[in-house]
Design a protein around this motif. Structure first.
Motif, PDB file in Angstrom:
ATOM      1  N   HIS A  50      -3.553  -1.211   5.650  1.00 39.93           N
ATOM      2  CA  HIS A  50      -4.036  -0.150   6.365  1.00 39.93           C
ATOM      3  C   HIS A  50      -4.718  -0.616   7.523  1.00 39.93           C
ATOM      4  N   LYS A  73      -4.708   6.043  -2.495  1.00 37.35           N
ATOM      5  CA  LYS A  73      -5.523   6.576  -1.168  1.00 37.35           C
ATOM      6  C   LYS A  73      -6.820   7.158  -1.435  1.00 37.35           C
ATOM      7  N   GLN A  74      -6.890   7.762  -2.387  1.00 33.78           N
ATOM      8  CA  GLN A  74      -8.146   8.388  -2.571  1.00 33.78           C
ATOM      9  C   GLN A  74      -9.073   7.582  -3.554  1.00 33.78           C
ATOM     10  N   GLU A 126       0.904  -1.112  -0.058  1.00 30.81           N
ATOM     11  CA  GLU A 126       0.129   0.044  -0.106  1.00 30.81           C
ATOM     12  C   GLU A 126       0.883   1.196   0.139  1.00 30.81           C
ATOM     13  N   LYS A 127       2.046   1.117   0.701  1.00 25.37           N
ATOM     14  CA  LYS A 127       2.907   2.473   0.595  1.00 25.37           C
ATOM     15  C   LYS A 127       3.925   2.454  -0.291  1.00 25.37           C
ATOM     16  N   GLU A 175      -1.050   8.654  -3.926  1.00 25.61           N
ATOM     17  CA  GLU A 175      -2.134   9.516  -3.354  1.00 25.61           C
ATOM     18  C   GLU A 175      -3.324   9.044  -4.176  1.00 25.61           C
TER      19      GLU A 175
END
Lengths: 274, 289
Positions: B179, B166-167, A225-226, B163
């Protein structure tokens, strides 16, 4: 020499002070020191939003038109330019390369409009390398003239990937802050179809930094995810805006919205226009 | 007399010599070469064809007017019609030496040809040559390089992509529940011990693998090998793990273990070869001018 000595002294002082040391100073960069441009776009600016809703790209952004792009060169393109055109055509979906055998641009444009093209890209060539790009939005849209430099073809990029597939790539537009930059950014966005296919995992990036627009084309993969990995495929080039005209390409009678005037605009090292 | 003076012996200001030939710069010269027969100074009876603003004139010089320099050259306008103009030359230069007549007509032909070319070219698009300025070129190149370094494109692109992830612009394609698990772990870490951590990790891994498997089946097993690698990594990590920063350490060791594997991770898509290669990105000079 003196700078090094100063630095060492400062570092020693900082260590000596320990917790009480003052916070680290932010280094000055050109981006930090940039002369404030009054035409910077505020994300909430109503006037800008209104303008964008009514300018020539509105039909594109409202998804009424599908971009169809014609790529061509100046007369007698040399091998490098030809290959660059082909690669560009694979990067941009729904684009066609046509050779120009002495045809006048003024006459090509009505033909293009008749055949439903939305954008025209002309790659100008000099001494066997492409060095200029004219991008014009066709149904009477703005025309931007760029100076193109540091063009790398696909085989010159160090990577081990395949060619771009036919999927529609995503588009990243970075750092287009001022009004001018905003309109140029929209021009670029209008080249690509609106719905990127995420299966393809390809992304085309137009990154503006100090008035130079860097174009890159990558394939990305999310490892976690990162963490994302990108692999560069596709050509790369940098553009510098030379002029922006309101109507379609017309060298004599066009109404210029913005021209780069060297004497006036290149004076300060911290002033940028895009 | 004149020729023996000027000519080849002494100085003629119109004469230009090159390795193979002598040229005459005199504007009334018929052929342009410096010869005895084509020197307007040395011949008292001479004729030329010159054009001015697209119209051709026949200039003639005769002996009678040799004393009056102002009236020396007599000018006759030639018609625009090619054949008619040739006839006019003929009638004006009747009884003149053959050489001069011939050369006049030749010159006239050439002139009309280049006039035609000019007219044709002005209709076509003309290429305007804009000179490059070396200093400016150099300046712009340097600025471009510095801008490139300052841009740090790869980082910027990666950030942007994360980004977007995430969005949720990608919707449900990528399933990274880490997460959520992160947060859950951090809450329960205060109470738990390593065993439960290990259990949870295994669960995590199972979840991940399951999800990834789903993901793979949806697509054309593009990431099948990638998933294998993930399994390998996570299994190796289970041995190394510590207590609280399980996930973080996992990501760290993943990142450390990943860089040699980034090569094959990328290569997995087209090929299936396992070689260890390093990133070939040149080390960026972090000098923000």
């Amino acid at each position: 020499q003196e700078k090094l000595a100063l630095k060492k002294k400062r570092r020693k002082e900082r260590e000596a002070l320990g917790d009480k040391a003052p916070p680290k100073a932010i280094p000055k960069t050109i981006e930090n020191q940039r002369v404030y441009d009054e035409t910077t776009v505020d994300p909430n600016d109503e006037e800008v939003a209104f303008d964008e809703a009514t300018d020539e790209f509105a039909p594109y952004f409202n998804r009424q038109t599908v971009p169809k792009i014609l790529i061509t060169t100046s007369d007698r393109p040399r091998g490098r330019t030809v290959r660059f055109c082909e690669q560009l055509a694979t990067v941009i979906p729904n684009s066609h390369v046509y050779y120009r055998r002495g045809l006048a641009l003024k006459r090509i444009i009505p033909q293009c409009i008749a055949r439903d093209f939305t954008d025209l890209i002309v790659i100008n060539e000099d001494r066997k390398i492409p060095n200029g790009l004219v991008l014009s939005h066709l149904p009477d849209g703005p025309t931007a003239h760029f100076r193109m430099s540091s063009v790398r073809l696909r085989k010159e990029i160090k990577r081990k990937g395949k060619e771009p597939t036919e999927h529609v790539p995503e588009v990243i537009l970075n750092n287009f802050t001022t009004r001018l930059g905003h309109s140029i950014g929209r021009m670029f966005a209008a080249l690509f179809p609106h719905d990127p296919q995420f299966i393809g995992r390809q992304v085309a990036t137009f990154h503006n930094q100090r008035d130079y627009i860097f174009f890159r084309f990558h394939r990305y993969i999310f490892k976690s995810e990162k963490k994302v990995g990108i692999q560069e495929l596709g050509p790369r080039f940098t553009l510098k805006l030379r002029s922006l005209q309101k109507g379609t390409f017309d060298s004599k009678f066009g109404e210029y919205e913005w021209i780069h005037k060297r004497r006036e605009m290149d004076t300060s090292r911290r002033k940028f226009h895009l | 007399v004149v020729w023996s003076m000027l000519g080849n012996r002494q100085f003629c200001s119109y004469k230009m010599t090159t390795k193979t030939q002598n040229f005459c710069r005199n504007e009334y010269n018929l052929t342009g070469l410096c010869n005895r027969s084509s020197c307007p100074l040395a011949n008292s009876q001479y004729a030329t064809v010159r054009e001015e603003k697209g119209r051709c004139y026949l200039y003639m010089k005769t002996i009678e007017r040799a004393a009056f320099p102002r009236r020396l050259w007599e000018r006759v306008l030639l018609s625009k019609n090619y054949e008619k103009a040739l006839e006019e030359i003929d009638e004006n230069l009747i009884y003149w030496p053959r050489f001069i007549r011939h050369k006049c007509k030749q010159r006239f032909t050439k002139i009309t040809q280049y006039l035609i070319r000019i007219r044709k070219l002005t209709l076509k698009r003309q290429r305007k040559l804009v000179p490059l300025r070396r200093k400016i070129e150099r300046r712009e190149n340097r600025r471009e390089e510095k801008a490139l370094i300052a841009a740090q494109l790869d980082n910027a692109i990666e950030k942007e992509l994360l980004e977007r992830l995430k969005q949720d612009t990608y919707g449900d394609i990528y399933n990274f529940p880490i997460h959520a698990f992160d947060k859950a772990l951090q809450q329960q870490d205060a109470e738990s011990e390593s065993e439960s951590d290990a259990e949870r990790e295994e669960e995590d891994d199972d979840e991940e693998d399951v999800d990834k498997r789903e993901f793979v089946e949806a697509e054309d097993s593009e990431l099948s090998d990638f998933e294998d690698m993930d399994k390998l990594e996570t299994s190796s990590e289970e041995e190394e793990e510590e207590e609280e920063e399980v996930e973080k350490k996992a990501s760290h060791s993943k990142s450390k273990g990943k860089t040699p594997l980034k090569g094959p991770a990328r290569r997995k898509r087209p090929y299936i070869e396992i070689e260890y290669e390093e990133e070939t990105e040149p080390s960026t000079k972090t000098k923000a001018a």
